[in-house]
Design a protein around this motif. Sequence first.
Motif: not given
Length: 290
Positions: A184-185, A189, A210, A212, A214, A230, A235, A237, A240-241
Amino acid sequence: MSAHPRLSMNVGTIKHAGFDESLRVLVDAGYESVGLWREPIAEVGLAAAARRFHDSGLRLSTLCRQGFFTMPEGSARRASIEENRRAIEETAVLAESGAVGSRAVLVLVAGGLPEGSTDLIGARDRVADALGELAPEASAAGVTLAIEPLHPMYASDRAVVSTLRQALDLAAPFAPQTVGVAVDTFHLWWDPEVLPQIARAGREGRIATYQVCDWKTPLAADVLLSRHYPGEGVVDFAGLTAAVEAAGYTGDVEVELFNADIWASPHAEVAARSAASFAAAVAPHLAAAA
């Protein structure tokens, strides 16, 4: 109207929608996948929920949530273990009812320190004990238990598992299809080890979901409600993605937003805005197919 084929909305994002309304909102917005919560399912009953979910044509990305088993042995812990057993059954039933590609993934939030305790190590040990008790039942049901590490600001009251490394270490004694992790972002993060630990999770086959959203400061007075669309915060992304993709994860990606302003917005508006923010911030770094 259609959303990205790998986009799922965790219905916690539209918290005040009932079970049937949440399904309608997502179908109308062109989503193909949904992350469900246990409380709305309990309101309609599992059998009815499974039928209605099947009729929606959506697939299941996760069921949220259970866990909360850090207390010492006793009646409260036994009740928690039984609730986890019910959640495993619900996950299996709903995944079977969902569209092709549904995943039987139950998200686990470990729980915080028991009242009056300062024994953080002991609480984490009891998480390991609970996994040992529940893993055989999850395996028999074809369910993956996804340990979700939460940001350390929640360690006292919600989750004594704070890093992806800790979650992976807890999962290590079990087959990856039985115990995995949630990435989980919002929660990860900040972690200086997050990229190598995502790679490790990929090597071990343990990325079960996963999620997502922010991180944006200042945080809300209730830090639980500090998640943003997001692209609205800090974050990374892209990084991380890309790491999750490189680790071999090919499943749905859930937008999960706990935010009082978002909860107060029209549900259709939230669904559309979630899809648009996902398309801008996350989708460019994903493969197309689920």
